[in-house]
Design an enzyme around this catalytic site. Structure first.
Site, PDB file in Angstrom:
ATOM      1  CG  ASP A  39      -1.962   1.092   1.184  1.00  0.00           C
ATOM      2  OD1 ASP A  39      -2.167   1.679   0.099  1.00  0.00           O
ATOM      3  OD2 ASP A  39      -2.581   1.358   2.225  1.00  0.00           O
ATOM      4  CG  ASP A 220      -3.652   3.899  -2.971  1.00  0.00           C
ATOM      5  OD1 ASP A 220      -2.738   3.226  -2.462  1.00  0.00           O
ATOM      6  OD2 ASP A 220      -4.788   3.987  -2.480  1.00  0.00           O
TER       7      ASP A 220
END
Length: 365
Positions: A39, A220
């Site tokens: 992440d 992201d």
């Protein structure tokens, strides 16, 4: 051509799990193994989401009695903060990494936790206790650099579009010098980091028509799809002819509409990064994973302003994945974008880079 380094590459394999990319990480001197979501939209690393793989303190563990709390778009966790040895690979070993151990979590049942590769500012306010008023804690990238494991604080991300086959190529994270990597081709385009996240400025065009003027958003690895402003997304859907599918929450197109798709072009740092027709759709072999039907074609993009949750089915769990609640940002380039372009998160120079790969024009979907 990119600069080529003679130094060794510090690589971490990552596996495409349909809606997430997972890295295998070991913690403690007894090498407890955890499978963590990669992440770049968060920076805390934590374990304990899966009750079958609980963290057991060892002789290398230091309990701080501090509480860690992190909110995500798909859930949250809270627990206690430890310091321990963390190994991303045989070469990438951190001797003193802050790591959260979940006491309770919501939304992460299909993984063991998160490997946070976002900027350190995103850890601000996540630790409560004796560390206060210290507002941030070093990330895995920070510690690899400060402990001298890597010479520059850079993370390269190579994601690979899935084919659904058991022997398909894996993705990869590269920490430190990326120059010798064969995972990208041509020149790297760099653009300044714009926010506490890995924020960038870009515009978006569909074919020859600009549908989003230059704006700031984020890159992201923890978001599956591409998110666009509502007006941009509506212009895209109107151009493609997509129709909303209740079962998946995505927009469906016919084979004829697919054949007529123009490139969806992301202009970053003066360079165009076009998603071909194949790169704009969800992998058809994985339709079942999102509740879709065999043979249907779904666009892998949604609007940031959509009030309905997009549902994805992963194994036996129903996960609701949304972008993190990031205010005043216009878009999220999710991993369906990153599967077509090598990305570089450069803490040393506060910038983000992109380059083409052998999968930029792949027809795997």
């Amino acid at each position: 051509m990119p600069c080529v380094s003679n130094g060794p590459l510090s690589q971490v394999p990552v596996v495409n799990e349909a809606i997430t990319y997972i890295a295998e990480v070991t913690v403690g001197v007894d090498n407890q193994t955890f499978h963590l979501l990669v992440d770049s939209g968060s920076s805390n690393t934590w374990v304990g989401a899966n009750a079958s793989y609980t963290y057991i303190p060892s002789s290398s563990s230091v309990w701080t009695d501090d509480i860690v709390i992190v909110d995500y778009g798909s859930g949250y966790f809270f627990g206690y903060e430890y310091f321990d040895t963390v190994a991303l690979s045989n070469e990438l070993i951190i001797k003193n990494q802050s790591i959260g151990v979940a006491d309770f979590q919501q939304g992460f049942n299909s993984m063991d936790g998160i490997l946070g590769i976002g900027p350190v500012d995103l850890t601000d306010g996540t630790i409560l206790g004796s560390l206060a008023p210290v507002t941030t804690v070093p990330t895995v990238s920070d510690n690899l650099f400060s402990e001298g494991v890597i010479s520059t604080e850079v993370v390269g991300v190579s994601f690979v579009p899935t084919t659904g086959a058991s022997n398909e190529p894996e993705g990869e994270l590269i920490f430190g010098d990326i120059g010798g990597s064969s995972r990208f081709t041509g020149q790297i385009t760099y653009t300044p980091k714009e926010t506490d996240y890995w924020g960038i400025t870009q515009s978006i065009s569909y074919g020859d028509t600009e549908i989003m003027a230059s704006a700031i958003g984020v890159v992201d690895t923890g978001t599956t799809l591409n998110y666009m402003p509502t007006d941009t997304f509506n212009a895209y859907i109107n151009s493609t002819g997509g129709t909303f599918d209740e079962a998946t929450g995505l927009y469906e197109i016919t084979q004829e509409q697919y054949d007529a798709l123009d490139n969806l072009i992301f202009t970053i740092g003066g360079t165009d990064f076009p998603l071909t027709a194949n790169a704009q759709i969800w992998p058809r072999d994985l339709n079942e994973n999102i509740g879709g039907e065999e043979g249907r074609i779904y666009l892998a993009a949604v609007a940031t302003g959509m009030c309905t949750l997009v549902q994805y089915r992963l194994t036996d769990d129903l996960m609701l994945l949304r972008p993190d609640p990031i205010e005043d940002l216009n878009f999220i380039n999710g991993y369906v974008f990153l599967e077509r372009f090598f990305s570089i998160f450069d803490n040393s120079n506060s910038r983000v880079g992109f380059a083409t790969t052998s999968y930029t024009n792949a027809t795997t979907n």
